[in-house]
Design an enzyme around this catalytic site. Structure first.
Site, PDB file in Angstrom:
ATOM      1  N   TRP A  68      -2.900  -2.482  -1.525  1.00 35.83           N
ATOM      2  CA  TRP A  68      -2.629  -3.872  -1.899  1.00 35.83           C
ATOM      3  C   TRP A  68      -3.297  -4.674  -0.805  1.00 35.83           C
ATOM      4  CZ3 TRP A  68       0.037  -8.180   0.054  1.00 35.83           C
ATOM      5  CH2 TRP A  68       0.326  -9.183  -0.879  1.00 35.83           C
TER       6      TRP A  68
ATOM      7  N   LYS B 246      10.659 -13.121 -14.865  1.00 34.65           N
ATOM      8  CA  LYS B 246      10.224 -11.916 -15.579  1.00 34.65           C
ATOM      9  C   LYS B 246       9.027 -12.249 -16.466  1.00 34.65           C
ATOM     10  CE  LYS B 246      11.574  -9.499 -13.819  1.00 34.65           C
ATOM     11  NZ  LYS B 246      12.534  -9.415 -12.741  1.00 34.65           N
TER      12      LYS B 246
ATOM     13  N   GLU C 180       5.742 -13.109 -14.341  1.00 28.95           N
ATOM     14  CA  GLU C 180       5.097 -12.036 -13.572  1.00 28.95           C
ATOM     15  C   GLU C 180       4.444 -10.967 -14.438  1.00 28.95           C
ATOM     16  OE1 GLU C 180       7.661  -9.735 -10.962  1.00 28.95           O
ATOM     17  OE2 GLU C 180       9.317  -9.979 -12.342  1.00 28.95           O
TER      18      GLU C 180
ATOM     19  N   LYS D 109       5.304  -3.499  -5.706  1.00 34.22           N
ATOM     20  CA  LYS D 109       6.746  -3.293  -5.807  1.00 34.22           C
ATOM     21  C   LYS D 109       7.458  -3.506  -4.483  1.00 34.22           C
ATOM     22  CE  LYS D 109      10.312  -2.000  -8.142  1.00 34.22           C
ATOM     23  NZ  LYS D 109      10.791  -3.030  -9.068  1.00 34.22           N
TER      24      LYS D 109
ATOM     25  N   ARG E  25       3.150   0.406  -5.265  1.00 32.14           N
ATOM     26  CA  ARG E  25       3.038  -0.265  -3.967  1.00 32.14           C
ATOM     27  C   ARG E  25       1.740  -1.053  -3.816  1.00 32.14           C
ATOM     28  NH1 ARG E  25       6.670   1.443  -0.429  1.00 32.14           N
ATOM     29  NH2 ARG E  25       5.399   0.687   1.275  1.00 32.14           N
TER      30      ARG E  25
ATOM     31  N   CYS F 189       0.832  -1.210   0.000  1.00 33.17           N
ATOM     32  CA  CYS F 189       0.000   0.000   0.000  1.00 33.17           C
ATOM     33  C   CYS F 189       0.869   1.264   0.000  1.00 33.17           C
ATOM     34  CB  CYS F 189      -0.928   0.111   1.207  1.00 33.17           C
ATOM     35  SG  CYS F 189      -1.954  -1.319   1.488  1.00 33.17           S
TER      36      CYS F 189
ATOM     37  N   GLU G 170      15.783 -16.002 -13.439  1.00 34.53           N
ATOM     38  CA  GLU G 170      15.324 -14.613 -13.524  1.00 34.53           C
ATOM     39  C   GLU G 170      14.505 -14.385 -14.807  1.00 34.53           C
ATOM     40  OE1 GLU G 170      14.934 -12.238 -11.661  1.00 34.53           O
ATOM     41  OE2 GLU G 170      14.873 -10.439 -12.873  1.00 34.53           O
TER      42      GLU G 170
ATOM     43  N   HIS H  73      16.319 -34.765 -15.581  1.00 33.37           N
ATOM     44  CA  HIS H  73      15.804 -35.382 -14.358  1.00 33.37           C
ATOM     45  C   HIS H  73      14.321 -35.087 -14.165  1.00 33.37           C
ATOM     46  CE1 HIS H  73      19.821 -36.608 -13.250  1.00 33.37           C
ATOM     47  NE2 HIS H  73      20.233 -35.388 -13.549  1.00 33.37           N
TER      48      HIS H  73
ATOM     49  N   ASN I 255      -0.865   1.541   5.988  1.00 34.89           N
ATOM     50  CA  ASN I 255      -0.110   0.564   5.192  1.00 34.89           C
ATOM     51  C   ASN I 255       0.478  -0.427   6.180  1.00 34.89           C
ATOM     52  OD1 ASN I 255       1.763  -0.771   3.576  1.00 34.89           O
ATOM     53  ND2 ASN I 255       3.263   0.864   3.726  1.00 34.89           N
ATOM     54  N   GLY I 256       0.102  -1.692   6.062  1.00 35.95           N
ATOM     55  CA  GLY I 256       0.641  -2.692   6.992  1.00 35.95           C
ATOM     56  C   GLY I 256      -0.431  -3.666   7.416  1.00 35.95           C
TER      57      GLY I 256
HETATM   58  C1  F6R Z   1      10.491  -9.417  -9.447  1.00 32.36           C
HETATM   59  C2  F6R Z   1      10.461  -8.561  -8.295  1.00 32.36           C
HETATM   60  C3  F6R Z   1      10.376  -9.177  -6.940  1.00 32.36           C
HETATM   61  C4  F6R Z   1      11.380  -8.491  -6.000  1.00 32.36           C
HETATM   62  C5  F6R Z   1      11.198  -9.015  -4.573  1.00 32.36           C
HETATM   63  C6  F6R Z   1      12.224  -8.441  -3.621  1.00 32.36           C
HETATM   64  O1  F6R Z   1      10.592  -8.694 -10.617  1.00 32.36           O
HETATM   65  O2  F6R Z   1      10.508  -7.372  -8.403  1.00 32.36           O
HETATM   66  O3  F6R Z   1      10.604 -10.549  -6.996  1.00 32.36           O
HETATM   67  O4  F6R Z   1      12.670  -8.738  -6.464  1.00 32.36           O
HETATM   68  O5  F6R Z   1       9.921  -8.694  -4.118  1.00 32.36           O
HETATM   69  O6  F6R Z   1      12.124  -7.059  -3.545  1.00 32.36           O
HETATM   70  P1  F6R Z   1      13.294  -6.171  -2.963  1.00 32.36           P
HETATM   71  O7  F6R Z   1      14.464  -6.322  -3.857  1.00 32.36           O
HETATM   72  O8  F6R Z   1      12.747  -4.782  -2.958  1.00 32.36           O
HETATM   73  O9  F6R Z   1      13.593  -6.688  -1.582  1.00 32.36           O
END
Ligand code: F6R
Length: 615
Positions: free
Chosen positions: A75, A492, A495, A610, A27, A2, A488, A511, A101-102
């Site tokens: 969120w 990407k 998501e 994020k 957020r 949030c 990774e 395997h 937020n929380g």
């Molecule tokens: C993927 C992504 C998330 C963050 C994860 C950790 O694209 O953005 O997997 O990498 O939530 O976030 P941070 O780096 O802010 O601790």
């Protein structure tokens, strides 16, 4: 997660709050709401969906007058995302209005108690419970809002960044923080409140970041009084100068923040090593590391804790540290580490990696490691973030604000920092030859140019995206340093496009995952020059004989894999240790184009946020 925004001052609060909410949508974007107060009537409007939906509703439903206001983008944690559960929330009397937020973990028992005392609840949220607890205390104890907030917060268990105001006090906002970030922008006779500094950057360059367990009473045209929530002690505010500027948080002509951030990588990688890497002189200078080198060189092992993409950067670092600095490394999901009673000693160094610097699990892992005596080093992007403050020392990545929810430039800048640390330690420990050391320093200095060259394949990658955009599944394979890049790449894609994708070490394919391969399965293989090149070629052969479609990331000029693969994405030649910095670029672009073609919300994919400040 949030985002919260607040304003109290001399201007109309509405445009500041609505624009601020747009900047904080990274957020969370399940619902949004706003409350404005002109000293007579509180105007409150909230809705499921995004800030643009809120804007439309505000235009039809409420007056936007008022120089005090609070806003929220949500969120969802408690209660489905709908209009009723959206913030702000009123107290039962209608006098208090709150945004939060929380998570309040003990909201259930408090709610029961309040219901027994006659309170009713419109929403399913923990936040509505909190505002009514504040109201109950204010009434019963006959105290001012600030005191009531303090007493209430001493009863709650959980995490919060809150902003609350009282209809009877039109010149005051009370804010408090534990576990979720909260910044107060200090202007001339005006104050701003937000989850980060982006909502007020064009108005003021000075801010106070509240620490955990602090609250502040903000009085219009007067001052900000900060106190400890637990013992009421006054705290002298530490006012910081902000480095951020407006261009950094705008799209700059790109269709999406994600694309802008992918394209920023040459410059932000350079920013990350500028002044720290003097390649020709053979020097690496990292302020946060210099005073603690012996902790690293004497360490029994390094434990890296992180989540998501940052965890993938940690996996790349495992290869670099072990290969070159000969220090044993374990890479842990912070969420697992924090709950599994890990064996940690004073001889361990813990590196916590986090773009946002606010990830709840990573923060909890840091606290645990500190309690058990480990030295904790942070690698964060957001300056002043909680993790950067909770760690003993650390290095910032200098990637600039990353707004697209999918992490891109944070990943490559994290690897840049980790590479510099590993090379410096290798040099001090004498585990790298002088020639290898100099070679890698010079090669690191060429990475921005090589990333730029990799970006030049964008049009070609877009064509490949067009061919595979309707696939239901993808496999990503890599070996050695490029195994984490495969993970990774898969992350990407899933998501932002919602296509199912899995990353594997290429040799693990036989395997199990090989059973999935048929003519409908695209397999992205990272097959650049490396010690494992021949082995990867054999893996490609195995896929080919089962009719899988091969999309290979190859080194410029490669002919062997080019002949075997269905499609290739070229990157410049680069030593294996540094190759993840470049091989990740085509995978970011591939995901981006597929997601755009599928008309996904690239910057704000569903269900994600994020900054993950909840467990
Ligand atoms: C993927 C992504 C998330 C963050 C994860 C950790 O694209 O953005 O997997 O990498 O939530 O976030 P941070 O780096 O802010 O601790």
């Amino acid at each position: 997660m949030c985002g919260i925004v607040g304003y109290i001052g001399k201007r109309e609060a509405y445009p500041i709050i609505i624009n601020g909410l747009k900047r904080l949508e990274y957020r969370g974007y399940d619902s949004a709401g706003i409350a404005l107060y002109d000293g007579n009537e509180i105007q409150l409007c909230k809705t499921k969906g995004k800030v643009v939906n809120l804007e439309e509703r505000v235009a039809q439903e409420i007056s936007t007058k008022g120089s005090l206001g609070i806003g929220h983008t949500r969120w969802a944690t408690h209660g489905v995302p709908n209009d009723v559960n959206a913030h702000p929330h009123y107290s039962n009397s209608g006098d208090l209005v709150i945004i939060h937020n929380g998570i309040i973990e003990n909201y259930g028992s408090i709610k029961k108690e309040l219901i027994n005392r006659g309170y009713t609840f419109k929403s399913d949220t923990d936040t509505e419970v909190l505002v009514n607890l504040i109201e109950e205390i204010k009434k019963n104890e006959n105290v001012k809002l600030g005191k009531a907030v303090q007493l209430a917060l001493n009863q709650v268990v959980g995490a919060y960044a809150i902003a609350v105001f009282d209809k009877n006090k039109p010149d005051e906002i009370v804010v408090a923080k534990l576990g979720s970030p909260l910044a107060i922008g200090v202007g001339e006779d005006e104050f701003f409140v937000a989850s980060d500094a982006t909502p007020f950057i064009e108005f003021t360059k000075t801010a106070i970041y509240l620490e955990d367990e602090e609250m502040a009473v903000i009085r219009r045209g007067r001052d900000v009084k900060i106190r400890k929530i637990k013992n009421d002690k006054l705290v002298h505010p530490y006012v910081q100068e902000l480095q951020l500027n407006l261009e950094q948080i705008e799209k700059g002509g790109y269709d999406h923040f994600m694309l802008k951030e992918i394209y920023e990588q040459p410059s932000v990688i350079k920013d990350t090593y500028r002044g720290r890497l003097l390649a020709d002189e053979g020097i690496i200078k990292l302020g946060g590391l210099e005073d603690h080198i012996s902790k690293f060189t004497n360490a029994n092992r390094i434990i890296i804790v992180a989540c998501g993409t940052s965890w993938h950067a940690g996996l790349v670092a495992e290869y670099i540290f072990e290969d070159w600095a000969r220090i044993p490394v374990e890479v842990e999901y912070a969420s697992e580490f924090r709950y599994r009673n890990p064996v940690i000693t004073e001889k361990d160094v813990v590196i916590a990696i986090s773009q946002s610097g606010e990830t709840a699990d990573t923060l909890a892992a840091i606290k645990l490691a500190k309690e058990r005596g480990a030295f904790v080093y942070g690698i964060c992007n957001v300056v002043g973030s909680t993790i950067s403050r909770e760690t003993h020392s650390g290095t910032y990545t200098h990637a600039g604000p990353e707004i697209g929810v999918a992490s891109t430039k944070a990943f490559t800048t994290q690897i840049t920092v980790l590479t510099m640390i590993a090379l410096k330690l290798a040099k001090i420990k004498g585990t790298i030859s002088q020639s290898d050391y100099m070679l890698h320093l010079r090669e690191l200095d060429t990475i921005p140019t090589k990333v730029q060259e990799a970006l030049e394949s964008d049009a070609k990658i877009k064509e490949i995206a067009e061919i595979f955009k309707d696939a239901a599944n993808f496999l990503y394979l890599g070996r050695g340093y490029n195994f984490p890049v495969a993970l990774e790449g898969a992350l990407k894609l899933k998501e932002i496009s919602y296509i199912h994708a899995e990353g594997y070490p290429a040799a693990e394919m036989k395997h199990g995952p090989i059973a999935l391969i048929d003519e409908h399965m695209p397999v992205v293989v990272i097959a650049v020059n490396s010690n494992h090149y021949d082995k990867v070629v054999s893996n490609i052969q195995e896929i080919k004989s089962r009719k899988g479609k091969i999309i290979a990331v190859v080194t410029e000029g490669d002919t062997t894999v080019r002949e075997m693969a269905d499609y290739v994405m070229e990157v410049p030649n680069i030593p294996e240790m540094l190759s993840p910095l470049v091989t990740t670029i085509p995978l970011q672009l591939l995901s981006y184009h597929i997601a755009v073609m599928l008309e996904r919300n690239v910057d704000q994919p569903r269900n994600l946020a994020k900054s993950v400040t909840v467990e």
